[in-house]
Design an enzyme around this catalytic site. Structure first.
Site, mmCIF file in Angstrom:
data_model
loop_
_atom_site.group_PDB
_atom_site.id
_atom_site.type_symbol
_atom_site.label_atom_id
_atom_site.label_comp_id
_atom_site.label_asym_id
_atom_site.label_seq_id
_atom_site.Cartn_x
_atom_site.Cartn_y
_atom_site.Cartn_z
ATOM 1 N N ASP A 253 -8.777 -6.184 49.317
ATOM 2 C CA ASP A 253 -7.739 -6.774 49.105
ATOM 3 C C ASP A 253 -6.659 -7.454 48.422
ATOM 4 O OD1 ASP A 253 -7.961 -9.839 50.271
ATOM 5 O OD2 ASP A 253 -8.468 -10.308 48.385
ATOM 6 N N LEU A 254 -5.702 -8.234 49.200
ATOM 7 C CA LEU A 254 -4.369 -8.340 48.435
ATOM 8 C C LEU A 254 -4.627 -9.448 47.198
ATOM 9 C CD1 LEU A 254 -1.833 -6.536 48.661
ATOM 10 C CD2 LEU A 254 -1.217 -8.422 50.595
ATOM 11 N N ASP A 255 -4.565 -10.590 47.862
ATOM 12 C CA ASP A 255 -4.051 -11.860 46.539
ATOM 13 C C ASP A 255 -5.161 -11.868 46.226
ATOM 14 O OD1 ASP A 255 -1.266 -12.914 47.300
ATOM 15 O OD2 ASP A 255 -2.548 -12.984 49.277
ATOM 16 N N ASP B 206 -12.242 -10.907 45.163
ATOM 17 C CA ASP B 206 -12.204 -11.176 44.528
ATOM 18 C C ASP B 206 -12.964 -12.984 45.047
ATOM 19 O OD1 ASP B 206 -9.108 -13.553 44.434
ATOM 20 O OD2 ASP B 206 -9.338 -12.364 45.895
#
Length: 257
Positions: free
Chosen positions: A29-31, A205
């Site tokens: 995932d990124l953010d 997250d």
């Protein structure tokens, strides 16, 4: 006689072991995972360290590396400075294969109703931010946390009225076209070279990453939750973005000259 309500403690997950490379594929995932959250999505920028880690991991994993994000593919490319080719955007509604072919779902026309309602809410409440991703529209309330209940209530009403899919995330409510989720994106990658036959590791997250954790576990891999402990399909946990980068960097630099 009063009723007794049973409560169960949140499972305490251990940190992951050193990142395995051989026979594995890595989905990130990124953010909130590779990059810390910012007050506005457009305030998140590139990071030389993150880019270097991703570039090195791509080599070590022989390109069995993909970013699976709620952001659009264009944003994923910009924030990773193009070093990761394989990617899924808008929670799986957009996908780019390791050889650069893109697959995207058509925009649901009912999203226009959500755009109008979200724009009206943002116009009436300072701090609310509308993000239009084409195949979805999101309303962020990080700068207006007191508006959480109103935003979520409006989003749930829209979901019922339009048939769009609601995804609630970290200080955001997002209505999207019905279609693949992050778990479906992982499964699609695993059906293609160079990912086929690999055991997936999914790191994320948010609640939207739970589909990725489940897909990874079902394919013989595991998930790594980033952030506070909660009930999750992940097997391991890291506290925050710096810990994620440290963990990934240890593998990226292993054996480097």
């Amino acid at each position: 006689m009063s009723a007794h309500i049973l409560t169960f403690p949140t499972p305490l997950l251990p940190p992951p072991p050193p990142l395995p490379i051989a026979g594995h594929a890595l989905f990130l995932d990124l953010d909130g995972t590779l990059a810390p959250f910012a007050d506005r999505p457009d305030a998140v920028g590139t990071d030389p360290r993150r880019t270097d880690i991703l570039a090195r991991l791509g080599v070590r994993f022989e390109q069995r590396l993909a970013v699976v994000s709620g952001r659009t593919l264009a944003e994923v490319t910009a924030l990773t400075e193009g070093v990761v080719v394989a990617a899924a955007g808008v929670h799986g509604l957009q996908r780019r294969t390791s050889w650069g072919d893109e697959v995207a779902f058509r925009t649901d026309p009912r999203l226009e109703e959500a755009r109008v309602v979200f724009a009206a809410l943002a116009g009436a409440q300072a701090g609310l931010l509308v993000e239009d991703k084409g195949v979805s529209v999101a309303l962020h309330y990080r700068l207006a946390p007191a508006a959480q209940d109103a935003v979520r209530d409006a989003a749930r009403r829209l979901e019922t009225a339009t048939g769009l899919v609601l995804q609630e995330g970290d200080h955001v409510a997002e209505l999207r076209t019905a279609g693949p989720d992050k778990g479906d994106a992982v499964d699609a990658f695993l059906g293609e070279a160079p990912f086929a036959g690999a055991r997936p590791i999914f790191v994320g997250d948010d609640v939207t990453d739970e589909d990725g954790f489940k897909a990874a576990a079902a394919a013989g891999g595991f998930g790594v939750l980033v952030g506070a402990a909660r009930t999750t399909a992940a097997t391991y946990r890291l506290d925050n973005v710096p810990q994620v980068l440290d963990w990934l960097e240890a593998a990226a630099l292993d054996g480097a000259a």
